[in-house]
Design a protein around this motif. Sequence first.
Motif, short mmCIF file in Angstrom:
data_model
loop_
_atom_site.label_atom_id
_atom_site.label_comp_id
_atom_site.label_asym_id
_atom_site.label_seq_id
_atom_site.Cartn_x
_atom_site.Cartn_y
_atom_site.Cartn_z
N SER A 37 0.82 -1.17 -0.20
CA SER A 37 -0.07 0.04 0.03
C SER A 37 1.09 1.30 -0.08
O SER A 37 1.58 1.32 0.92
N SER A 39 1.13 5.67 -0.30
CA SER A 39 0.15 6.91 -0.40
C SER A 39 0.68 7.99 -0.93
O SER A 39 1.89 8.03 -1.15
N VAL A 41 0.75 11.95 -1.12
CA VAL A 41 0.14 13.02 -0.15
C VAL A 41 0.86 14.41 -0.59
O VAL A 41 1.70 14.53 -1.30
N LYS A 48 -1.94 14.62 -7.34
CA LYS A 48 -2.17 13.30 -6.93
C LYS A 48 -3.34 12.70 -7.74
O LYS A 48 -3.05 11.51 -8.09
N GLU A 182 -8.83 9.94 -2.07
CA GLU A 182 -9.43 10.64 -0.81
C GLU A 182 -10.65 9.82 -0.25
O GLU A 182 -11.87 10.54 -0.48
N MET A 212 -3.26 5.07 -2.07
CA MET A 212 -4.29 5.98 -1.13
C MET A 212 -3.78 7.20 -1.72
O MET A 212 -2.53 7.65 -1.81
N THR A 214 -4.55 11.04 -0.48
CA THR A 214 -4.88 11.66 0.74
C THR A 214 -4.05 13.03 1.15
O THR A 214 -3.17 13.24 0.58
N VAL A 220 -2.25 8.15 6.20
CA VAL A 220 -1.11 7.75 5.68
C VAL A 220 -0.44 6.59 6.60
O VAL A 220 -0.09 5.36 6.29
N MET A 223 -2.52 3.48 6.99
CA MET A 223 -2.77 2.50 5.92
C MET A 223 -1.53 2.11 5.14
O MET A 223 -1.60 1.15 4.26
N SER A 224 -0.65 2.81 4.99
CA SER A 224 0.49 2.56 4.11
C SER A 224 1.89 2.29 4.56
O SER A 224 2.18 2.52 5.58
N MET A 227 5.37 6.04 1.09
CA MET A 227 4.36 7.18 0.68
C MET A 227 5.21 8.20 -0.29
O MET A 227 6.58 8.05 -0.27
N VAL A 241 6.80 4.85 4.90
CA VAL A 241 6.17 6.08 5.84
C VAL A 241 7.01 6.29 7.18
O VAL A 241 6.99 7.40 7.69
#
Lengths: 330, 288
Positions: A37, A39, A41, A48, A182, A212, A214, A220, A223-224, A227, A241
Amino acid sequence: MSDPLLKVQNLRIELTTRDDVVPVIDDLSFELAAQESISFVGESGCGKSMTALAIMGLLPEKIGRVASGSIIFDGEDLTQASEDRLREIRGNDISMIFQEPMTSLNPVYTVGEQIAEVLRAHQGLGQQAAWTMAEELLDAVRIPNAKRRVSDYPFQMSGGQRQRVMIAMALACKPKILIADEPTTALDVTVQAQIFDLLNDLRRQTGTSIIMITHDMGAVAEMSERMIVMYAGRGAEIGGVDEIIEKPLHPYTQGLIACVPHILATVSAERERLLEVPGIVPSLREFGKDQCLFASRCPVRTDICLQKRPPIETDPSGHSVACWHGKDAS
Amino acid sequence: MTDEPIQKARSPFIEAWEMFARNRSAVAGLIILVLISLGAVFGPALYPTDPFDMVWAPFSPPGDAGFIFGTDYLGRDLLAMIINGARVSLIIGLAAAVVSIVIGVTIGALAGFYRGIIEEILMRITEFFQVLPTLLFSMVIVALFGASLPMITLAIGIVSWTAVARITRAEFLRIRELEYVMASRASGTKNAKLMFRIILPNALPPIIVQSALMVGSAILFEAGLSFLGLTDPNVVSWGQIIGSNRQYILDASYTVTIPGLAIFVTVLAISLVGDGLNDALNPKLRSR
């Protein structure tokens, strides 16, 4: 290391605006492994969502196009794929959930019909089988009383429930990648947590990779594994992350992390003033310039930032940053 | 999450009907329309006088010798003509509306969905049809291809689809940008399905209202054409009764007034129903 599931290389996406062609995504590269996963950001307008749409092949017609670079999914370059091939991939191998659950479902069909539709189109299921499957999927996304709710219309559901329906729809064909643009921005905080839990559980069960999008640092972290911090269409910082939150190298990342408010245990405790990143994202017109685009808002700017675009430097752990001062940070 | 009682699903149709029922003039219009339709369907069986037969002395005023509406200049029973004419007027009204909806929705949907060059071409064609004088254009069609009922219907349909096309296009332009269309694209839906299964059902309300009103204007149009003599001589229609009796308007005004009133009442009823549908289907007017 085996080939990643998705490999984006030097992607450049151009948008045709009224007076110019501007690169909204400029030289972006990243990889996504199976079951990983990742992300994205960044502030609004950093590209994004454009990245997500490019992967789906859904850039706004006649306005946006992939100018160069490649998006290699499972060994196949999606930027070269035909419209028919993309249509097969969409919803089947790569699917997407959107920001606004209130408006992402078609108001004239029941949720069951909408989920069954995807199954019929991609999996060739019959009417009855697709309907039964839709019931199971609703149950899997933890909608209570799924057997009855399956014939509800979207307007009879709450925002959180609709987002669950969207997730059920997106996961109906067991895609390899789920892009979540998002997914919780429009929802209550408590519901947000439930949705994250749900996504995490489903990822564990199905092995779907999640991209993701976001601007919520908390999301973040929850979930991930990795990133990508985006700024003005460019990747500012990419890495794990934990590593980035621990030791952000790019001044923009540092700013973003400093922006997250902390809840203090006692009300009387000395509260630090909440920080902000001053200024705004430069306008699209500035996007192509050969300089660091964050320079106008950067606390550690020097002359070179305004003269040349910073190269992307990667340290051995795979943590890369595009900043002239990335090394001397922290 | 608890097992709270799930709110009872209220069908959108029931909701629309409730809105419709709240509008009294619309309900009145609907009742009149139902009566006229029943008359058109069962009237000829209940009142079997042949509208082409000479049954009594010409120009017998209403009520004379039991003929409620009297007789026309050829001594034909005006009541029988009105009853039979209702069939023709309603059928032409409905069929012409269907023709223009099919043409209009197709063109509007293609233009609104694909945009770009397709939209340009289709909308220029639409504008071309819009600036043609409609009555003249339909007269040319009927004059060229013969005054049979199907041809009259087609002619009326061909000159009146432009409004539907424009409304459909406008709705498509709005709806195609909505998130559920994007979401549907993102799940790999084909264009044809997007157009007719995803977008069109959401675009229907204004189209339905417009089509209801179009039935009324098609009836008027047919009356206008038959008044000018462009009509199938083997069938009776309201406009035709007025047209053939117009020379005697000063001596026997009822021969023109009665079919005129029939047209007036029918079109008024349809307009009222259309208005009611607008209230019932337009979400912006809801819950006032």
